[in-house]
Design a protein around this motif. Structure first.
Motif, PDB file in Angstrom:
ATOM      1  N   ARG A 241      46.768  33.388  38.114  1.00  0.00           N
ATOM      2  CA  ARG A 241      45.718  32.694  38.856  1.00  0.00           C
ATOM      3  C   ARG A 241      45.651  31.217  38.444  1.00  0.00           C
ATOM      4  O   ARG A 241      45.635  30.326  39.301  1.00  0.00           O
ATOM      5  N   ALA A 242      45.662  30.972  37.145  1.00  0.00           N
ATOM      6  CA  ALA A 242      45.612  29.586  36.659  1.00  0.00           C
ATOM      7  C   ALA A 242      46.844  28.824  37.125  1.00  0.00           C
ATOM      8  O   ALA A 242      46.752  27.675  37.577  1.00  0.00           O
ATOM      9  N   ALA A 243      48.020  29.479  37.041  1.00  0.00           N
ATOM     10  CA  ALA A 243      49.261  28.832  37.444  1.00  0.00           C
ATOM     11  C   ALA A 243      49.231  28.485  38.939  1.00  0.00           C
ATOM     12  O   ALA A 243      49.602  27.379  39.348  1.00  0.00           O
TER      13      ALA A 243
ATOM     14  N   ALA B 214      46.559  43.969  32.459  1.00  0.00           N
ATOM     15  CA  ALA B 214      46.647  43.483  33.840  1.00  0.00           C
ATOM     16  C   ALA B 214      45.634  42.384  34.192  1.00  0.00           C
ATOM     17  O   ALA B 214      46.022  41.359  34.770  1.00  0.00           O
ATOM     18  N   PRO B 215      44.355  42.542  33.843  1.00  0.00           N
ATOM     19  CA  PRO B 215      43.412  41.483  34.242  1.00  0.00           C
ATOM     20  C   PRO B 215      43.758  40.119  33.630  1.00  0.00           C
ATOM     21  O   PRO B 215      43.692  39.103  34.329  1.00  0.00           O
ATOM     22  N   VAL B 216      44.121  40.100  32.354  1.00  0.00           N
ATOM     23  CA  VAL B 216      44.456  38.828  31.698  1.00  0.00           C
ATOM     24  C   VAL B 216      45.768  38.278  32.256  1.00  0.00           C
ATOM     25  O   VAL B 216      45.924  37.073  32.472  1.00  0.00           O
ATOM     26  N   LEU B 217      46.706  39.189  32.496  1.00  0.00           N
ATOM     27  CA  LEU B 217      47.996  38.804  33.047  1.00  0.00           C
ATOM     28  C   LEU B 217      47.828  38.142  34.424  1.00  0.00           C
ATOM     29  O   LEU B 217      48.411  37.095  34.707  1.00  0.00           O
ATOM     30  N   ILE B 218      46.983  38.762  35.249  1.00  0.00           N
ATOM     31  CA  ILE B 218      46.719  38.187  36.569  1.00  0.00           C
ATOM     32  C   ILE B 218      45.964  36.870  36.417  1.00  0.00           C
ATOM     33  O   ILE B 218      46.160  35.931  37.196  1.00  0.00           O
ATOM     34  N   GLY B 219      45.126  36.788  35.377  1.00  0.00           N
ATOM     35  CA  GLY B 219      44.428  35.539  35.100  1.00  0.00           C
ATOM     36  C   GLY B 219      45.392  34.390  34.876  1.00  0.00           C
ATOM     37  O   GLY B 219      45.168  33.267  35.337  1.00  0.00           O
ATOM     38  N   GLY B 220      46.491  34.665  34.188  1.00  0.00           N
ATOM     39  CA  GLY B 220      47.524  33.654  33.959  1.00  0.00           C
ATOM     40  C   GLY B 220      48.157  33.209  35.267  1.00  0.00           C
ATOM     41  O   GLY B 220      48.350  32.011  35.507  1.00  0.00           O
TER      42      GLY B 220
ATOM     43  N   LEU C 260      39.723  32.486  45.290  1.00  0.00           N
ATOM     44  CA  LEU C 260      38.882  33.640  45.627  1.00  0.00           C
ATOM     45  C   LEU C 260      39.717  34.907  45.697  1.00  0.00           C
ATOM     46  O   LEU C 260      39.309  35.958  45.203  1.00  0.00           O
ATOM     47  N   LEU C 261      40.914  34.804  46.298  1.00  0.00           N
ATOM     48  CA  LEU C 261      41.787  35.972  46.406  1.00  0.00           C
ATOM     49  C   LEU C 261      42.159  36.495  45.020  1.00  0.00           C
ATOM     50  O   LEU C 261      42.105  37.690  44.754  1.00  0.00           O
ATOM     51  N   PHE C 262      42.521  35.572  44.135  1.00  0.00           N
ATOM     52  CA  PHE C 262      42.930  35.990  42.795  1.00  0.00           C
ATOM     53  C   PHE C 262      41.759  36.577  42.017  1.00  0.00           C
ATOM     54  O   PHE C 262      41.926  37.543  41.265  1.00  0.00           O
ATOM     55  N   ALA C 263      40.584  35.974  42.177  1.00  0.00           N
ATOM     56  CA  ALA C 263      39.405  36.495  41.478  1.00  0.00           C
ATOM     57  C   ALA C 263      39.159  37.936  41.896  1.00  0.00           C
ATOM     58  O   ALA C 263      38.900  38.805  41.071  1.00  0.00           O
ATOM     59  N   ALA C 264      39.301  38.190  43.203  1.00  0.00           N
ATOM     60  CA  ALA C 264      39.115  39.551  43.701  1.00  0.00           C
ATOM     61  C   ALA C 264      40.200  40.471  43.130  1.00  0.00           C
ATOM     62  O   ALA C 264      39.921  41.590  42.706  1.00  0.00           O
ATOM     63  N   GLY C 265      41.439  39.967  43.125  1.00  0.00           N
ATOM     64  CA  GLY C 265      42.547  40.760  42.596  1.00  0.00           C
ATOM     65  C   GLY C 265      42.342  41.102  41.126  1.00  0.00           C
ATOM     66  O   GLY C 265      42.606  42.220  40.690  1.00  0.00           O
ATOM     67  N   GLN C 266      41.827  40.127  40.394  1.00  0.00           N
ATOM     68  CA  GLN C 266      41.590  40.335  38.970  1.00  0.00           C
ATOM     69  C   GLN C 266      40.509  41.392  38.747  1.00  0.00           C
ATOM     70  O   GLN C 266      40.640  42.254  37.887  1.00  0.00           O
ATOM     71  N   ARG C 267      39.450  41.290  39.559  1.00  0.00           N
ATOM     72  CA  ARG C 267      38.379  42.282  39.434  1.00  0.00           C
ATOM     73  C   ARG C 267      38.886  43.668  39.762  1.00  0.00           C
ATOM     74  O   ARG C 267      38.577  44.644  39.083  1.00  0.00           O
TER      75      ARG C 267
END
Lengths: 238, 270
Positions: free
Chosen positions: A151-153, A143-149, A204-211
């Motif tokens: 986030r970048a997109a 999940a964290p890496v997936l959300i990272g993708g 910022l939202l995605f960073a929080a979501g990833q964490r």
């Protein structure tokens, strides 16, 4: 500095905050097309990325697609699509989807592939079927890496979505194009600042979501207070 | 009862892992496959739950070829314990133990209650059920692994070097716990290890393997230690090691067992 002050003056002018061409409307439009493009890219690329990560087959294909898609100049693609599809949102939407797919695909693929094979092997050995391994083991752990993708997109799309105004009266890009045409550089800079602020906010939202995903889903052991009453790290005799 | 019938396994592009292996594992007994790496012992274990498909030969459970069984259902019916626990790091200890019962359709709540009881059964405080595997010591993780394997109450337990990664004191405790559990539960256990002392301690029957899954000797620990079949087995079990050669000397009227180096190792019971 003068231009910057002009841009601030433009931004604080109440006249620019109302009506169909006002900032709130444009921001919402901008968010809407960003959301639509990333969602469509996710629908296309998430299943493919997860599948490739799970089977570990076709990794070369991912590299090729991602590399090729990244090499496509979005403005060029938009011009081409615009000529084919005419004025409207279709052309920019497709161009933005093409822009978003590689990051989403790479995130899903890398995330799932990096799940420890000892864990997936154990899940298989105790009787999980492939579907259960994907949904109950691989996706949560990835999940964290997936959300990272995602986030970048999202970051790429929100910045590039200004191009929607190239073929449609839509989004914050409108301020850039109309400012350029009428040499209203204050309006242009104001538009650019709005896009930057929006990108920062989403980041910022995605960073929080990833964490949150890392803490709650993938590695809850490292969350504080996981074992409510007693301290989790205290070592007790077995 | 588990039967291996001339089982062979060749991995593509590699030498033969196992050739023509035949063995009967009687029900309610513990059979230990012992050998060094390359002996194919883990490969053999994994043919039982179809994690490995034999190149030729058959594996039968209660006279039924495992290939006739659906692999997923087969694996759910067999307890499996791995070296590093193989617990799911993102699930609590209770949910890890309850995994197979929940997959089989037991309501989550009931499965968790049963899991909590199993924690006690393997000598753990049920309170740790809320924790996550990463918060447990290696020994605790192995116990949770055993509890998970027992959760669906399988007849068969497969144990693949389950205690290989924990320290010697912990290993000893886990071995004794397993003996205690087995005395209560009477499962059919196939246990794989490279540690001959562990094999002798746990096995009703011990199978010593050489390279390629060739049986060097099989028998009870006493039979193997007492009459090693050949130099390989003699060497493997350390029959010539000084600490295996015990003598009796009498001190103050009591019989003392002394090993080959003259070190006293115990007192004969009167």
């Amino acid at each position: 500095m003068n231009l910057f002050l002009d841009a601030l003056a433009w931004l604080t002018d109440p006249a620019h905050w109302t009506g169909p061409g006002g900032v709130p409307t444009r921001v919402l439009q901008h968010l809407a097309i960003t959301f639509a493009a990333v969602t469509a890219a996710a629908i296309l690329a998430l299943p493919a990325g997860v599948l490739i990560g799970h089977t570990r087959k076709g990794a070369g294909l991912v590299g090729a697609i991602a590399g090729a898609a990244r090499a496509i100049p979005t403005l060029g693609l938009l011009t081409l699509l615009g000529l084919a599809l005419g004025i409207g949102l279709k052309a920019p939407l497709i161009a933005l989807i093409v822009l978003a797919v590689p990051s989403v695909l790479a995130g899903a693929y890398a995330g799932v592939q990096n799940v420890d094979t000892a864990i997936t092997g154990a899940a298989r050995a105790i009787g999980m079927n492939p579907r259960q391994i994907v949904f109950q083991v691989e996706i949560p752990l990835a999940a964290p890496v997936l959300i990272g993708g995602l986030r970048a997109a999202t970051l790429q799309v929100v910045a590039t979505a200004t191009l929607a105004a190239y073929t449609a009266d839509f989004g914050l890009g409108r301020y850039l194009f109309s400012g350029l045409k009428s040499r209203d550089y204050a309006e242009m800079l104001a538009g650019a600042l709005l896009v930057a602020a929006l990108a920062l906010l989403l980041e910022l939202l995605f960073a929080a979501g990833q964490r949150l995903a890392a803490k709650r889903i993938a590695a809850p052991a490292h969350e504080k207070g996981a074992a409510e009453s007693d301290s989790p790290r205290e070592k007790e005799p077995v | 009862m588990i039967e291996f019938e001339t089982v062979s396994k060749t991995y593509p592009g590699q030498s033969v892992a196992v050739a023509d292996f035949s063995l009967v594992v009687p029900s309610h007994r513990t059979v230990v496959l012992v050998g060094s790496s390359g002996s194919g012992k883990s490969t053999l274990l994994r043919t039982v739950n179809r994690m490995v498909e034999p190149t030729s030969g058959r594996v039968l459970i209660d006279d039924e070829d495992v290939r006739e069984r659906d692999p997923v259902a087969l694996r759910r019916s067999i307890g499996y314990v791995l070296q590093h626990g193989g617990l799911l790091p993102h699930r609590s200890v209770l949910d890890n133990i309850a995994t197979v019962p929940v997959l089989k359709g037991t309501p989550k709540r009931r499965a968790r209650t049963a899991a909590s009881e199993l924690l006690e059964r393997v000598g753990l405080d049920p309170k740790i059920g809320r924790r996550y595997p990463g918060q447990l010591s290696g020994g605790q993780q192995q116990r949770v692994g055993v509890a998970r394997a027992l959760a669906a109450d399988p007849n068969i337990l497969l144990m693949d070097e389950p205690f290989g990664a924990v320290d010697p004191i912990m290993r000893r405790e886990l071995q004794e716990e397993l003996l205690r559990l087995q005395a209560e539960l009477h499962k059919t256990i196939v246990f794989v290890t490279h540690d001959i002392d562990e094999a002798f301690l746990l096995g009703d029957e011990v199978v010593v393997l050489r390279e390629g899954g060739v049986i060097a000797q099989r028998g009870t620990p006493a039979e193997i230690l007492g009459a090693p079949a050949d130099d390989f087995v003699r060497d493997f079990v350390g029959a010539d090691r000084a600490e295996r050669e015990l003598h009796i000397t009498t001190v103050d009227g009591r019989s003392i067992a002394v090993d080959g180096t003259g070190r006293p190792v115990g007192v004969l019971a009167p």
